[in-house]
Design a protein around this motif. Structure first.
Motif, PDB file in Angstrom:
ATOM      1  N   MET A 144     -22.857  -8.797  -8.143  1.00 24.50           N
ATOM      2  CA  MET A 144     -23.678  -9.766  -7.439  1.00 24.50           C
ATOM      3  C   MET A 144     -24.892  -9.038  -6.857  1.00 24.50           C
ATOM      4  SD  MET A 144     -22.846 -12.855  -4.841  1.00 24.50           S
ATOM      5  CE  MET A 144     -21.819 -13.481  -6.092  1.00 24.50           C
ATOM      6  N   THR A 145     -26.039  -9.703  -6.875  1.00 22.88           N
ATOM      7  CA  THR A 145     -27.272  -9.120  -6.358  1.00 22.88           C
ATOM      8  C   THR A 145     -27.392  -9.363  -4.858  1.00 22.88           C
ATOM      9  OG1 THR A 145     -28.566 -11.127  -6.701  1.00 22.88           O
ATOM     10  CG2 THR A 145     -28.424  -9.586  -8.567  1.00 22.88           C
ATOM     11  N   GLU A 146     -28.365  -8.706  -4.246  1.00 21.25           N
ATOM     12  CA  GLU A 146     -28.623  -8.931  -2.818  1.00 21.25           C
ATOM     13  C   GLU A 146     -29.013 -10.388  -2.566  1.00 21.25           C
ATOM     14  OE1 GLU A 146     -28.073  -7.081  -0.164  1.00 21.25           O
ATOM     15  OE2 GLU A 146     -27.333  -5.438  -1.382  1.00 21.25           O
ATOM     16  N   LEU A 147     -29.747 -10.988  -3.493  1.00 24.03           N
ATOM     17  CA  LEU A 147     -30.090 -12.404  -3.356  1.00 24.03           C
ATOM     18  C   LEU A 147     -28.834 -13.252  -3.382  1.00 24.03           C
ATOM     19  CD1 LEU A 147     -32.139 -14.718  -3.156  1.00 24.03           C
ATOM     20  CD2 LEU A 147     -32.296 -14.673  -5.659  1.00 24.03           C
ATOM     21  N   GLY A 148     -27.931 -12.955  -4.300  1.00 21.03           N
ATOM     22  CA  GLY A 148     -26.671 -13.696  -4.384  1.00 21.03           C
ATOM     23  C   GLY A 148     -25.855 -13.560  -3.119  1.00 21.03           C
ATOM     24  N   LEU A 149     -25.795 -12.352  -2.579  1.00 20.72           N
ATOM     25  CA  LEU A 149     -25.063 -12.126  -1.328  1.00 20.72           C
ATOM     26  C   LEU A 149     -25.711 -12.884  -0.171  1.00 20.72           C
ATOM     27  CD1 LEU A 149     -24.401  -8.295  -1.708  1.00 20.72           C
ATOM     28  CD2 LEU A 149     -22.731 -10.150  -1.951  1.00 20.72           C
ATOM     29  N   TYR A 150     -27.032 -12.881  -0.130  1.00 17.22           N
ATOM     30  CA  TYR A 150     -27.768 -13.585   0.927  1.00 17.22           C
ATOM     31  C   TYR A 150     -27.493 -15.088   0.866  1.00 17.22           C
ATOM     32  CZ  TYR A 150     -31.707 -15.056   3.849  1.00 17.22           C
ATOM     33  OH  TYR A 150     -32.493 -15.619   4.829  1.00 17.22           O
ATOM     34  N   LEU A 151     -27.582 -15.645  -0.335  1.00 15.76           N
ATOM     35  CA  LEU A 151     -27.317 -17.082  -0.489  1.00 15.76           C
ATOM     36  C   LEU A 151     -25.877 -17.416  -0.125  1.00 15.76           C
ATOM     37  CD1 LEU A 151     -29.208 -17.880  -3.829  1.00 15.76           C
ATOM     38  CD2 LEU A 151     -29.999 -18.245  -1.493  1.00 15.76           C
ATOM     39  N   GLY A 152     -24.958 -16.527  -0.473  1.00 18.71           N
ATOM     40  CA  GLY A 152     -23.548 -16.732  -0.133  1.00 18.71           C
ATOM     41  C   GLY A 152     -23.318 -16.716   1.369  1.00 18.71           C
ATOM     42  N   ARG A 153     -23.955 -15.765   2.063  1.00 21.75           N
ATOM     43  CA  ARG A 153     -23.809 -15.692   3.526  1.00 21.75           C
ATOM     44  C   ARG A 153     -24.352 -16.939   4.203  1.00 21.75           C
ATOM     45  NH1 ARG A 153     -25.306 -10.339   2.549  1.00 21.75           N
ATOM     46  NH2 ARG A 153     -27.473 -10.731   3.127  1.00 21.75           N
ATOM     47  N   LYS A 154     -25.392 -17.513   3.614  1.00 18.74           N
ATOM     48  CA  LYS A 154     -26.026 -18.712   4.183  1.00 18.74           C
ATOM     49  C   LYS A 154     -25.381 -20.003   3.678  1.00 18.74           C
ATOM     50  CE  LYS A 154     -29.437 -16.587   6.344  1.00 18.74           C
ATOM     51  NZ  LYS A 154     -29.679 -16.672   7.761  1.00 18.74           N
ATOM     52  N   SER A 155     -24.372 -19.878   2.813  1.00 15.39           N
ATOM     53  CA  SER A 155     -23.699 -21.041   2.212  1.00 15.39           C
ATOM     54  C   SER A 155     -24.691 -21.991   1.544  1.00 15.39           C
ATOM     55  CB  SER A 155     -22.879 -21.789   3.265  1.00 15.39           C
ATOM     56  OG  SER A 155     -21.893 -20.951   3.809  1.00 15.39           O
ATOM     57  N   ILE A 156     -25.578 -21.411   0.769  1.00 14.12           N
ATOM     58  CA  ILE A 156     -26.622 -22.175   0.096  1.00 14.12           C
ATOM     59  C   ILE A 156     -26.115 -22.679  -1.257  1.00 14.12           C
ATOM     60  CG2 ILE A 156     -28.938 -22.036  -0.923  1.00 14.12           C
ATOM     61  CD1 ILE A 156     -28.908 -21.893   2.149  1.00 14.12           C
ATOM     62  N   ASN A 157     -26.388 -23.934  -1.534  1.00 10.23           N
ATOM     63  CA  ASN A 157     -26.039 -24.564  -2.797  1.00 10.23           C
ATOM     64  C   ASN A 157     -27.128 -24.225  -3.822  1.00 10.23           C
ATOM     65  OD1 ASN A 157     -25.979 -26.505  -4.922  1.00 10.23           O
ATOM     66  ND2 ASN A 157     -24.683 -27.809  -3.654  1.00 10.23           N
ATOM     67  N   LYS A 158     -26.768 -23.432  -4.828  1.00 10.54           N
ATOM     68  CA  LYS A 158     -27.752 -23.008  -5.826  1.00 10.54           C
ATOM     69  C   LYS A 158     -28.318 -24.185  -6.620  1.00 10.54           C
ATOM     70  CE  LYS A 158     -25.148 -19.657  -7.495  1.00 10.54           C
ATOM     71  NZ  LYS A 158     -24.700 -18.525  -8.325  1.00 10.54           N
ATOM     72  N   ALA A 159     -27.526 -25.205  -6.844  1.00  8.11           N
ATOM     73  CA  ALA A 159     -28.018 -26.382  -7.578  1.00  8.11           C
ATOM     74  C   ALA A 159     -29.129 -27.070  -6.784  1.00  8.11           C
ATOM     75  CB  ALA A 159     -26.875 -27.358  -7.852  1.00  8.11           C
ATOM     76  N   GLU A 160     -28.970 -27.106  -5.488  1.00 12.87           N
ATOM     77  CA  GLU A 160     -29.992 -27.714  -4.617  1.00 12.87           C
ATOM     78  C   GLU A 160     -31.269 -26.872  -4.629  1.00 12.87           C
ATOM     79  OE1 GLU A 160     -31.444 -30.583  -1.810  1.00 12.87           O
ATOM     80  OE2 GLU A 160     -29.794 -30.585  -3.227  1.00 12.87           O
ATOM     81  N   ILE A 161     -31.108 -25.552  -4.579  1.00 11.73           N
ATOM     82  CA  ILE A 161     -32.269 -24.657  -4.643  1.00 11.73           C
ATOM     83  C   ILE A 161     -32.985 -24.838  -5.977  1.00 11.73           C
ATOM     84  CG2 ILE A 161     -33.002 -22.224  -4.727  1.00 11.73           C
ATOM     85  CD1 ILE A 161     -32.242 -23.145  -1.918  1.00 11.73           C
ATOM     86  N   SER A 162     -32.241 -24.929  -7.034  1.00  8.44           N
ATOM     87  CA  SER A 162     -32.810 -25.135  -8.358  1.00  8.44           C
ATOM     88  C   SER A 162     -33.598 -26.439  -8.408  1.00  8.44           C
ATOM     89  CB  SER A 162     -31.703 -25.150  -9.413  1.00  8.44           C
ATOM     90  OG  SER A 162     -32.229 -25.404 -10.679  1.00  8.44           O
ATOM     91  N   ARG A 163     -33.015 -27.489  -7.873  1.00  7.31           N
ATOM     92  CA  ARG A 163     -33.678 -28.805  -7.870  1.00  7.31           C
ATOM     93  C   ARG A 163     -34.969 -28.761  -7.056  1.00  7.31           C
ATOM     94  NH1 ARG A 163     -34.433 -32.812  -4.749  1.00  7.31           N
ATOM     95  NH2 ARG A 163     -33.069 -32.146  -3.063  1.00  7.31           N
ATOM     96  N   GLU A 223     -27.593  -7.594 -11.733  1.00  8.37           N
ATOM     97  CA  GLU A 223     -28.323  -6.551 -11.006  1.00  8.37           C
ATOM     98  C   GLU A 223     -29.649  -6.188 -11.658  1.00  8.37           C
ATOM     99  OE1 GLU A 223     -28.009  -5.083  -8.084  1.00  8.37           O
ATOM    100  OE2 GLU A 223     -26.161  -6.117  -7.584  1.00  8.37           O
ATOM    101  N   GLY A 224     -29.742  -6.247 -12.960  1.00  8.91           N
ATOM    102  CA  GLY A 224     -30.951  -5.847 -13.657  1.00  8.91           C
ATOM    103  C   GLY A 224     -32.055  -6.892 -13.681  1.00  8.91           C
ATOM    104  N   SER A 225     -31.779  -8.071 -13.158  1.00 10.01           N
ATOM    105  CA  SER A 225     -32.802  -9.117 -13.179  1.00 10.01           C
ATOM    106  C   SER A 225     -33.911  -8.775 -12.185  1.00 10.01           C
ATOM    107  CB  SER A 225     -32.194 -10.481 -12.848  1.00 10.01           C
ATOM    108  OG  SER A 225     -31.684 -10.486 -11.543  1.00 10.01           O
ATOM    109  N   HIS A 226     -35.101  -9.194 -12.506  1.00  6.99           N
ATOM    110  CA  HIS A 226     -36.254  -8.902 -11.659  1.00  6.99           C
ATOM    111  C   HIS A 226     -36.743 -10.186 -11.004  1.00  6.99           C
ATOM    112  CE1 HIS A 226     -36.608  -4.758 -12.945  1.00  6.99           C
ATOM    113  NE2 HIS A 226     -36.333  -5.188 -14.176  1.00  6.99           N
ATOM    114  N   LEU A 227     -36.615 -10.243  -9.702  1.00 10.37           N
ATOM    115  CA  LEU A 227     -37.039 -11.397  -8.921  1.00 10.37           C
ATOM    116  C   LEU A 227     -38.556 -11.365  -8.777  1.00 10.37           C
ATOM    117  CD1 LEU A 227     -36.324 -13.824  -7.076  1.00 10.37           C
ATOM    118  CD2 LEU A 227     -35.982 -12.174  -5.229  1.00 10.37           C
ATOM    119  N   ARG A 228     -39.214 -12.405  -9.213  1.00 15.74           N
ATOM    120  CA  ARG A 228     -40.673 -12.504  -9.098  1.00 15.74           C
ATOM    121  C   ARG A 228     -41.037 -12.973  -7.690  1.00 15.74           C
ATOM    122  NH1 ARG A 228     -39.460 -15.328 -14.040  1.00 15.74           N
ATOM    123  NH2 ARG A 228     -39.874 -13.964 -15.805  1.00 15.74           N
ATOM    124  N   ALA A 229     -42.212 -12.565  -7.241  1.00 15.17           N
ATOM    125  CA  ALA A 229     -42.671 -12.932  -5.897  1.00 15.17           C
ATOM    126  C   ALA A 229     -42.712 -14.455  -5.724  1.00 15.17           C
ATOM    127  CB  ALA A 229     -44.041 -12.326  -5.624  1.00 15.17           C
TER     128      ALA A 229
END
Length: 80
Positions: A1-20, A36-42
């Motif tokens: 899991m990436t740092e972004l994934g961990l952050y979203l998990g700690r915040k209990s964020i619904n990824k489907a909602e973020i996607s929408r 881990e190898g994915s590159h998050l764009r600004a």
């Protein structure tokens, strides 16, 4: 899991909602949170922060908390 994934998990964020809200595809969001190898764009980081109603700087610091300048490249302020 990436740092972004961990952050979203700690915040209990619904990824489907973020996607929408952001227009970032569910598959891309999954890649950003799991691979881990994915590159998050600004722009992606900024959109995710807006969708979560958090300060983009806070999200940036959380996701890239381990990033530092190499010590060999930091110039010393000491004078000889």
């Amino acid at each position: 899991m990436t740092e972004l994934g961990l952050y979203l998990g700690r915040k209990s964020i619904n990824k489907a909602e973020i996607s929408r809200k952001t227009g970032i595809s569910a598959s891309r969001l999954s890649e950003l949170t799991l691979k881990e190898g994915s590159h998050l764009r600004a722009k992606e980081l900024y959109l995710i922060a807006l969708a979560m109603d958090v300060d983009p700087c806070d999200l940036l610091k959380a996701v890239f908390k381990g990033v530092e300048l190499p010590s060999s490249l930091i110039k010393s302020n000491c004078k000889n």
